[in-house]
Design an enzyme around this catalytic site. Sequence first.
Site, PDB file in Angstrom:
ATOM      1  N   ALA A 157       0.830  -1.204   0.000  1.00 15.30           N
ATOM      2  CA  ALA A 157       0.000   0.000   0.000  1.00 15.30           C
ATOM      3  C   ALA A 157       0.865   1.254   0.000  1.00 15.30           C
ATOM      4  O   ALA A 157       2.060   1.215   0.307  1.00 15.30           O
ATOM      5  CB  ALA A 157      -0.924  -0.009   1.217  1.00 15.30           C
ATOM      6  N   PHE A 158       0.226   2.394  -0.310  1.00 14.64           N
ATOM      7  CA  PHE A 158       0.962   3.643  -0.451  1.00 14.64           C
ATOM      8  C   PHE A 158       1.502   4.170   0.867  1.00 14.64           C
ATOM      9  O   PHE A 158       2.495   4.894   0.894  1.00 14.64           O
ATOM     10  CB  PHE A 158       0.071   4.711  -1.097  1.00 14.64           C
ATOM     11  CG  PHE A 158      -0.986   5.267  -0.176  1.00 14.64           C
ATOM     12  CD1 PHE A 158      -0.709   6.320   0.691  1.00 14.64           C
ATOM     13  CD2 PHE A 158      -2.266   4.733  -0.174  1.00 14.64           C
ATOM     14  CE1 PHE A 158      -1.677   6.817   1.548  1.00 14.64           C
ATOM     15  CE2 PHE A 158      -3.245   5.233   0.682  1.00 14.64           C
ATOM     16  CZ  PHE A 158      -2.951   6.269   1.537  1.00 14.64           C
ATOM     17  N   GLY A 222      -2.887  -6.827  -9.613  1.00 10.23           N
ATOM     18  CA  GLY A 222      -3.216  -7.550  -8.400  1.00 10.23           C
ATOM     19  C   GLY A 222      -4.145  -8.715  -8.669  1.00 10.23           C
ATOM     20  O   GLY A 222      -4.026  -9.789  -8.051  1.00 10.23           O
ATOM     21  N   GLY A 238      -3.728  -3.483   2.418  1.00 16.16           N
ATOM     22  CA  GLY A 238      -4.616  -2.476   1.863  1.00 16.16           C
ATOM     23  C   GLY A 238      -5.945  -2.459   2.575  1.00 16.16           C
ATOM     24  O   GLY A 238      -6.059  -2.842   3.742  1.00 16.16           O
ATOM     25  N   SER A 239      -6.972  -2.050   1.869  1.00 14.13           N
ATOM     26  CA  SER A 239      -8.301  -1.932   2.457  1.00 14.13           C
ATOM     27  C   SER A 239      -8.930  -3.308   2.656  1.00 14.13           C
ATOM     28  O   SER A 239      -8.544  -4.296   2.021  1.00 14.13           O
ATOM     29  CB  SER A 239      -9.202  -1.094   1.543  1.00 14.13           C
ATOM     30  OG  SER A 239      -9.469  -1.797   0.335  1.00 14.13           O
ATOM     31  N   GLU A 260      -3.187  -8.053   5.415  1.00 14.37           N
ATOM     32  CA  GLU A 260      -3.024  -6.971   6.391  1.00 14.37           C
ATOM     33  C   GLU A 260      -3.926  -5.832   5.947  1.00 14.37           C
ATOM     34  O   GLU A 260      -3.564  -5.044   5.075  1.00 14.37           O
ATOM     35  CB  GLU A 260      -1.561  -6.522   6.461  1.00 14.37           C
ATOM     36  CG  GLU A 260      -0.588  -7.600   6.882  1.00 14.37           C
ATOM     37  CD  GLU A 260      -0.732  -8.004   8.341  1.00 14.37           C
ATOM     38  OE1 GLU A 260      -1.536  -7.360   9.061  1.00 14.37           O
ATOM     39  OE2 GLU A 260      -0.057  -8.955   8.751  1.00 14.37           O
ATOM     40  N   CYS A 294      -2.428   2.092   9.058  1.00 11.04           N
ATOM     41  CA  CYS A 294      -3.433   1.096   9.453  1.00 11.04           C
ATOM     42  C   CYS A 294      -3.531   1.023  10.970  1.00 11.04           C
ATOM     43  O   CYS A 294      -4.552   0.588  11.512  1.00 11.04           O
ATOM     44  CB  CYS A 294      -3.096  -0.266   8.860  1.00 11.04           C
ATOM     45  SG  CYS A 294      -1.411  -0.806   9.164  1.00 11.04           S
ATOM     46  N   THR A 295      -2.497   1.477  11.679  1.00 10.69           N
ATOM     47  CA  THR A 295      -2.511   1.488  13.143  1.00 10.69           C
ATOM     48  C   THR A 295      -2.865   2.857  13.725  1.00 10.69           C
ATOM     49  O   THR A 295      -2.734   3.078  14.933  1.00 10.69           O
ATOM     50  CB  THR A 295      -1.143   1.051  13.700  1.00 10.69           C
ATOM     51  OG1 THR A 295      -0.120   1.888  13.132  1.00 10.69           O
ATOM     52  CG2 THR A 295      -0.858  -0.410  13.381  1.00 10.69           C
ATOM     53  N   GLY A 456       3.288   2.401  15.702  1.00  8.13           N
ATOM     54  CA  GLY A 456       4.725   2.311  15.905  1.00  8.13           C
ATOM     55  C   GLY A 456       5.200   0.957  16.374  1.00  8.13           C
ATOM     56  O   GLY A 456       5.987   0.853  17.321  1.00  8.13           O
ATOM     57  N   ALA A 457       4.743  -0.113  15.713  1.00  5.19           N
ATOM     58  CA  ALA A 457       5.146  -1.467  16.101  1.00  5.19           C
ATOM     59  C   ALA A 457       6.609  -1.732  15.765  1.00  5.19           C
ATOM     60  O   ALA A 457       7.130  -1.226  14.780  1.00  5.19           O
ATOM     61  CB  ALA A 457       4.258  -2.495  15.396  1.00  5.19           C
TER      62      ALA A 457
END
Length: 507
Positions: A157-158, A222, A238-239, A260, A294-295, A456-457
């Site tokens: 993803a971007f 994809g 992505g989504s 993810e 995503c987080t 921040g994993a």
Amino acid sequence: MLFLQQLNVHAQNEGTSTGTKWISSQGEELSSYSPVDGKLIGSVRTTDKVGYEAVVQAAQGAFAEWRKWPAPRRGEVVRQIGEVLREKKQPLGELVSYEMGKSLQEGLGEVQEMIDICDFAVGLSRQLHGLTMHSERPGHRMYEQWHPLGIVGIISAFNFPVAVWSWNTMLAWVCGDVCIWKPSEKTPLCSIACQNIITEVFARNGVPEGVCGLVNGGRELGEWMSADARIPLVSATGSTRMGKAVGAAVGSRLGRSILELGGNNAIIISKDADLDMALIGALFGAVGTAGQRCTTTRRLIIHKDVYEQFTGKLVKAYGQLRIGNPLDQHNHVGPLIDKDAVTSYLAAIEKCKAEGGKFIVEGGALEGDGFESGCYVKPCVAEASNSFQIVQHETFAPILYLMKYDTIEEALSYQNGVPQGLSSAIMTLNLREAEQFLSAAGSDCGIANVNIGTSGAEIGGAFGGEKETGGGRESGSDAWKAYMRRQTNTINYSNSLPLAQGIKFDL
């Protein structure tokens, strides 16, 4: 721009590669405009069907040889990639910041993640272990071992244009797999820079052509990868909508997928929290990468006894945020990825208001000097209900929803009461609350933190989530097993052939 020269990225680039060789394609030209200032950075030629077939066939041929290389030898190649990334950290971080729009500190941090996963993968290359089990039959030894799968397709993803690719690729390579990468069509030049770095290392190590394929383009690519039975594993970021399509296509051919997908992450702020610490975690979680992680923290669930005090601190902190060019390290918040993202952000604000939300920090698009790209927005905060339709939805923008709670059980019901299950956190100095949050009856997310935020994993832990987040795991811990196939072996070193379960089959 100097960082483009240092990364050997040009105004026009081929977007298809089998590793060290670039392939001319008849695909369309894909232009990359920076959300920072709206300027054209460069373009790539997208991958057509002929180019895609060439990349897949090269990968098939490379796998036959690459899987025979000892894992520590493959790890040595990855080690050298990590060294080049250290040398190129500044220019690559600048490109990530300029093409994607995240702050320079976050761009540099993303490259550091790449370096870290290289280090992790190098160590892993000497630890790809199986188990030995005791056999019930005398004179028998039973054990398991892990073998590479083959081609790993990576759809990234971007918002993390280089790091998530490296999470998958470095592990897959030391496991003996080969990779084909389809980066986001919104950040194609980052992929060109990474491919140039890989090419340099592969060429001097005699790595088989095809170990690292690159294809650039849109949704159609994809779909090709997801439907291709020659690719046993597809890792897609992505989504949730995109992930459902990938998962269905890969599953229909009994392939494997690592998904993810979306997040709708919350921080519970207890009456026993250190409020100053909670403020830092909530603020970075909500506005870092302009809310495009995503987080990202999208919900704050605040105890009623500290609600007024904490929201006062939060509003004051939002008033101190500096929005602007992310390459200027004095700024906290950069732009959204494009104007479509701005449209989605504005629509979400209106939906929240229509459902009864009250904004205590107003949002809106920014115009004027420094905001000419049309991609800058104000991070905003709304008091809302967890049941609002817009709150249940992930909006990839800096919109933060606040809600009150009374008991920890109520807070957990809000935390878990969304379709997504990626990251979660609680801010508390109460040991019982912390342990309840981490228990089986607590957070239902793949990541659950105490006294740090949702974002921040570190690469040492397995990264991923549950429910509509997809259930996949990448990066640390034993996530490497997803890139391999398990084989159980039994060796009979006796002079007879007893059967398991005491079965007799004498003639």
